[in-house]
Write an enzyme that holds these catalytic residues in place. Sequence first.
Site, short mmCIF file in Angstrom:
data_model
loop_
_atom_site.label_atom_id
_atom_site.label_comp_id
_atom_site.label_asym_id
_atom_site.label_seq_id
_atom_site.Cartn_x
_atom_site.Cartn_y
_atom_site.Cartn_z
N LYS A 235 0.84 -1.21 0.00
CA LYS A 235 0.00 0.00 0.00
C LYS A 235 0.87 1.25 0.00
O LYS A 235 0.54 2.22 -0.67
CB LYS A 235 -0.93 0.02 1.22
CG LYS A 235 -2.04 -1.01 1.15
CD LYS A 235 -3.36 -0.42 0.76
CE LYS A 235 -4.27 -1.51 0.30
NZ LYS A 235 -5.60 -1.48 0.33
N LYS B 287 -2.67 -8.93 -6.86
CA LYS B 287 -4.02 -9.32 -6.44
C LYS B 287 -5.05 -8.40 -7.08
O LYS B 287 -4.81 -7.20 -7.22
CB LYS B 287 -4.08 -9.20 -4.91
CG LYS B 287 -5.31 -9.76 -4.29
CD LYS B 287 -5.41 -9.37 -2.83
CE LYS B 287 -5.84 -7.94 -2.67
NZ LYS B 287 -6.59 -7.61 -1.46
N LYS C 41 -10.34 -3.88 -5.12
CA LYS C 41 -11.40 -2.89 -5.34
C LYS C 41 -10.81 -1.55 -5.75
O LYS C 41 -11.36 -0.84 -6.54
CB LYS C 41 -12.13 -2.60 -4.03
CG LYS C 41 -12.91 -3.68 -3.46
CD LYS C 41 -13.61 -3.09 -2.23
CE LYS C 41 -13.75 -4.14 -1.17
NZ LYS C 41 -12.63 -4.16 -0.22
N1 AQP Z 1 -8.33 -10.69 -5.13
C1 AQP Z 1 -8.77 -11.40 -4.11
N2 AQP Z 1 -8.76 -12.75 -4.17
C2 AQP Z 1 -9.19 -13.50 -3.13
N3 AQP Z 1 -9.66 -12.96 -1.98
C3 AQP Z 1 -9.71 -11.63 -1.88
N4 AQP Z 1 -10.10 -10.82 -0.89
C4 AQP Z 1 -9.95 -9.55 -1.28
N5 AQP Z 1 -9.44 -9.50 -2.52
C5 AQP Z 1 -9.27 -10.79 -2.92
C6 AQP Z 1 -10.63 -11.31 0.39
O1 AQP Z 1 -11.89 -10.69 0.61
C7 AQP Z 1 -12.05 -10.43 2.01
C8 AQP Z 1 -12.41 -9.01 2.20
O2 AQP Z 1 -11.30 -8.21 1.81
P1 AQP Z 1 -11.37 -6.63 1.93
O3 AQP Z 1 -12.08 -6.11 0.76
O4 AQP Z 1 -11.92 -6.27 3.24
O5 AQP Z 1 -9.89 -6.16 1.98
P2 AQP Z 1 -8.71 -6.39 0.98
O6 AQP Z 1 -8.19 -7.77 1.13
O7 AQP Z 1 -7.72 -5.29 1.24
O8 AQP Z 1 -9.39 -6.22 -0.46
P3 AQP Z 1 -9.11 -5.16 -1.59
O9 AQP Z 1 -10.11 -5.40 -2.65
O10 AQP Z 1 -7.67 -5.20 -1.99
O11 AQP Z 1 -9.46 -3.82 -0.85
P4 AQP Z 1 -8.83 -2.41 -1.09
O12 AQP Z 1 -8.55 -2.29 -2.55
O13 AQP Z 1 -9.85 -1.44 -0.61
O14 AQP Z 1 -7.59 -2.39 -0.25
C9 AQP Z 1 -10.73 -10.79 2.69
O15 AQP Z 1 -10.89 -12.02 3.33
C10 AQP Z 1 -9.75 -10.88 1.56
O16 AQP Z 1 -8.74 -11.83 1.81
#
Ligand code: AQP
Length: 340
Positions: free
Chosen positions: A118, A200, A203
């Site tokens: 990040k 990965k 969002k």
């Molecule tokens: N790409 C992914 N593949 C598999 N699992 C995923 N998760 C998130 N992205 C993937 C899983 O979804 C749950 C909720 O995640 P989150 O949205 O609270 O946080 P994150 O992991 O930080 O997801 P993002 O999309 O990357 O969020 P942003 O972009 O806002 O930082 C978790 O269990 C995660 O493992």
Amino acid sequence: MKKKKLTLFSAIQPSGNLTIGNYISVLRYWKYLQKDYKCIFCIADLHSLTSFKKKKENLSIKKSILDTLALYLACGVDPNQSIVFIQSSVSEHSELNWVLSCYSSYQELTRMTQFKSKILDYRRHINSGLFNYPVLMASDILLYKTDKVHVGEDQKQHIELTRNIANKFNSIYGKIFKIPDILIYKSGARIMSLLDPKRKMSKSDKNVKSTIFLLEDPQDIFLKIKSSVTDSDLPPKIVFDMYKKPGISNLLIILSTLSGISLCELEKHFLGKSYFELKKEVYNIVEKNILKIQKKFFFYRNKKKLLYKIFSEGSYKASKIAKKTLAKIYKVLGLFKKYQ
Ligand code: AQP
């Protein structure tokens, strides 16, 4: 009804529109898990403050929270079986966050890969919430005497940190926290970006073409999948190899998890076929799943009263548990607490 003994905690931050990655690794399992576990499903809005910054964006958190709840319901979460609530409505999360930050190692937090990646993305505006993110996550989990935390692969390190923090606290004060186990379903545990399959899918990816959103127009999804990165092997080879063929492997995983067809069978099925044929089949299965979710989503999203009722009942139930845990912690720390 079967007596559910173990508590399972899982959360998603409403930091934008939910993705097919959130769905494949966690959300699609919840309707089954709630049959066997006492499930607590949280909408982690405080975590999403680490990425929402402008005043205008803060207003859209509210919309994201309601969208997220409607998606939980559309994917089969039943508020009569599970506790569904917003993190910020239970103030014990923030209170425990402070306590646990005093028992977390600075050095360990600097090793968190999500934080490291990040800060590369944000560069100029690195807020300390990003650094403290895993401690708030530990508070979420430990407040509920959680037995299992259900996450995707990217969150594994944060759960290990949660266990370390809990063990450290317990080693000083006795058996206060339950040490949670991690639950990751191997297949689809990490869905990758369509444009950079070594990263990965997220969002908040700056390039929206990298990400398939659950509420997206299928036409746009088709274009995204069509332009997803593959490779230049000639003749084209559709086989699963995450290291040598990350783009193809990511598409195969999406297809396999959503269709229930094994990777092995898919490799046989695509023998001698083109990458476009693979992309067409990936699109078809994504569209089928997404249209079903979207139909139910709009049904729930229009019932604002119901959504607010679920939140208020959920935070009441969650607060009851959280208050007890925090009172116990304050007591061993020798702090005063109004409800002790
Ligand atoms: N790409 C992914 N593949 C598999 N699992 C995923 N998760 C998130 N992205 C993937 C899983 O979804 C749950 C909720 O995640 P989150 O949205 O609270 O946080 P994150 O992991 O930080 O997801 P993002 O999309 O990357 O969020 P942003 O972009 O806002 O930082 C978790 O269990 C995660 O493992």
